[in-house]
Design a protein around this motif. Structure first.
Motif, PDB file in Angstrom:
ATOM      1  N   VAL A 104      21.381  83.345 -20.206  1.00  0.00           N
ATOM      2  CA  VAL A 104      21.173  83.265 -18.761  1.00  0.00           C
ATOM      3  C   VAL A 104      20.711  81.848 -18.442  1.00  0.00           C
ATOM      4  CG1 VAL A 104      19.976  84.243 -16.764  1.00  0.00           C
ATOM      5  CG2 VAL A 104      20.496  85.697 -18.751  1.00  0.00           C
ATOM      6  N   TYR A 105      21.382  81.225 -17.483  1.00  0.00           N
ATOM      7  CA  TYR A 105      21.028  79.880 -17.038  1.00  0.00           C
ATOM      8  C   TYR A 105      20.554  79.944 -15.598  1.00  0.00           C
ATOM      9  CZ  TYR A 105      23.805  78.352 -21.050  1.00  0.00           C
ATOM     10  OH  TYR A 105      24.302  78.170 -22.309  1.00  0.00           O
ATOM     11  N   ARG A 106      19.523  79.177 -15.291  1.00  0.00           N
ATOM     12  CA  ARG A 106      19.146  78.951 -13.893  1.00  0.00           C
ATOM     13  C   ARG A 106      19.441  77.478 -13.651  1.00  0.00           C
ATOM     14  NH1 ARG A 106      16.930  81.823 -10.061  1.00  0.00           N
ATOM     15  NH2 ARG A 106      15.891  83.456 -11.231  1.00  0.00           N
ATOM     16  N   GLY A 107      20.428  77.210 -12.794  1.00  0.00           N
ATOM     17  CA  GLY A 107      20.955  75.860 -12.718  1.00  0.00           C
ATOM     18  C   GLY A 107      21.655  75.574 -14.027  1.00  0.00           C
ATOM     19  N   ASP A 108      21.301  74.458 -14.695  1.00  0.00           N
ATOM     20  CA  ASP A 108      21.927  74.167 -15.980  1.00  0.00           C
ATOM     21  C   ASP A 108      20.991  74.408 -17.160  1.00  0.00           C
ATOM     22  OD1 ASP A 108      20.203  72.029 -15.812  1.00  0.00           O
ATOM     23  OD2 ASP A 108      21.725  70.492 -16.173  1.00  0.00           O
ATOM     24  N   ILE A 132      30.399  84.510 -17.233  1.00  0.00           N
ATOM     25  CA  ILE A 132      31.469  83.914 -18.029  1.00  0.00           C
ATOM     26  C   ILE A 132      31.460  84.587 -19.395  1.00  0.00           C
ATOM     27  CG2 ILE A 132      32.339  81.788 -19.087  1.00  0.00           C
ATOM     28  CD1 ILE A 132      30.703  80.301 -16.859  1.00  0.00           C
ATOM     29  N   VAL A 133      32.595  85.136 -19.787  1.00  0.00           N
ATOM     30  CA  VAL A 133      32.743  85.709 -21.128  1.00  0.00           C
ATOM     31  C   VAL A 133      33.675  84.783 -21.886  1.00  0.00           C
ATOM     32  CG1 VAL A 133      33.417  87.723 -22.488  1.00  0.00           C
ATOM     33  CG2 VAL A 133      32.442  88.038 -20.189  1.00  0.00           C
ATOM     34  N   GLY A 188      25.649  76.402 -25.888  1.00  0.00           N
ATOM     35  CA  GLY A 188      24.532  75.499 -26.168  1.00  0.00           C
ATOM     36  C   GLY A 188      23.362  75.668 -25.218  1.00  0.00           C
ATOM     37  N   ASP A 189      22.367  74.793 -25.378  1.00  0.00           N
ATOM     38  CA  ASP A 189      21.121  74.833 -24.599  1.00  0.00           C
ATOM     39  C   ASP A 189      21.340  74.709 -23.095  1.00  0.00           C
ATOM     40  OD1 ASP A 189      19.635  75.054 -26.855  1.00  0.00           O
ATOM     41  OD2 ASP A 189      18.579  73.163 -26.646  1.00  0.00           O
ATOM     42  N   HIS A 190      22.302  73.871 -22.710  1.00  0.00           N
ATOM     43  CA  HIS A 190      22.522  73.595 -21.284  1.00  0.00           C
ATOM     44  C   HIS A 190      23.873  74.127 -20.857  1.00  0.00           C
ATOM     45  CE1 HIS A 190      18.887  71.229 -20.923  1.00  0.00           C
ATOM     46  NE2 HIS A 190      19.189  70.705 -22.099  1.00  0.00           N
ATOM     47  N   PHE A 191      23.966  74.535 -19.613  1.00  0.00           N
ATOM     48  CA  PHE A 191      25.198  75.103 -19.084  1.00  0.00           C
ATOM     49  C   PHE A 191      26.307  74.070 -19.096  1.00  0.00           C
ATOM     50  CE2 PHE A 191      28.019  76.126 -15.493  1.00  0.00           C
ATOM     51  CZ  PHE A 191      28.530  77.303 -16.002  1.00  0.00           C
ATOM     52  N   ASP A 192      27.460  74.445 -19.614  1.00  0.00           N
ATOM     53  CA  ASP A 192      28.619  73.565 -19.686  1.00  0.00           C
ATOM     54  C   ASP A 192      29.594  73.938 -18.575  1.00  0.00           C
ATOM     55  OD1 ASP A 192      30.824  72.052 -20.296  1.00  0.00           O
ATOM     56  OD2 ASP A 192      31.159  72.930 -22.280  1.00  0.00           O
ATOM     57  N   PRO A 193      29.709  73.106 -17.518  1.00  0.00           N
ATOM     58  CA  PRO A 193      30.615  73.429 -16.405  1.00  0.00           C
ATOM     59  C   PRO A 193      32.058  73.615 -16.841  1.00  0.00           C
ATOM     60  CG  PRO A 193      29.178  71.582 -15.841  1.00  0.00           C
ATOM     61  CD  PRO A 193      28.983  71.866 -17.300  1.00  0.00           C
TER      62      PRO A 193
END
Length: 200
Positions: free
Chosen positions: A74-78, A168-169, A175-180
């Motif tokens: 789960v990401y909040r922002g990135d 997104i499946v 990784g640690d940060h959300f990848d757009p």
């Protein structure tokens, strides 16, 4: 020292309590992704202090499910704020990859496909039966296509998402940060119809 910090963190999360804010990286700090890598089946880590999706100053929530890792992130922002072990679709009942909006939410739902099976904290991803929900979580693919989550994690996730939240499946590692770039997959086009159904 890192091993002790990780053990302490996992000790807290296995009881289902919110863990301390560990997502900030620094010397000797265990990230959510590092804690997630060591999760046993049916366990999770949660560091977010903003517990609802309706907070007007909160950044948007995105959920990413990695099929090879059998993890939901789960990401909040990135920034990654939570992670859990999951159980996705077994061979022949594969969980589809793609970018999905949450189409429907029900705190208590029963399957109309599989013997009225309970699906607590159900968040529908497709109209043909694929959803996020609490359920048996052995840590390997074992479902009929749904994404089964630890119950306490499913309840927390249910509180911070809304209809339209992006899930997104992917068959990629996460990784640690959300990848757009995860949003720019070919399968996203296949899900445009579902996204459009929310606008009706």
């Amino acid at each position: 020292m890192k091993a002790l910090a990780l053990a302490a963190l996992l000790g807290v999360t296995t009881l289902g309590f919110a863990a301390p804010a560990i997502a900030e990286e620094g010397p000797g700090t265990v990230t959510v992704a590092q804690a997630a890598a060591a999760l046993a089946p049916n366990r999770f880590v949660w560091t977010d202090s903003q517990m609802t999706a309706v907070d007007p100053v909160a950044q948007p929530v995105t959920v990413v499910v990695s099929l090879p890792m059998q993890r939901a992130y789960v990401y909040r922002g990135d920034a990654m704020i939570a992670a859990a072990s999951v159980s996705t679709g077994k061979d022949g009942k594969d969980t589809p990859t793609g970018v999905f909006p949450i189409l429907q939410k029900r705190e208590m739902h029963r399957s109309n496909l599989y013997n009225d099976a309970p699906m607590p904290f159900m968040q529908r991803l497709t109209w043909d039966g694929v959803a996020l929900h609490a359920g048996n979580n052995p840590g390997f693919p074992d479902s009929h296509g749904c994404i089964r989550l630890p119950t306490a994690f499913a309840k927390k996730l249910f509180a911070v998402t809304s209809v339209g939240t992006t899930v997104i499946v992917t068959d990629q590692m996460v990784g640690d940060h959300f990848d757009p770039a995860l949003l720019e997959t070919e399968t996203m086009q296949a899900n445009q119809t579902q996204m459009a159904s929310l606008e009706r």
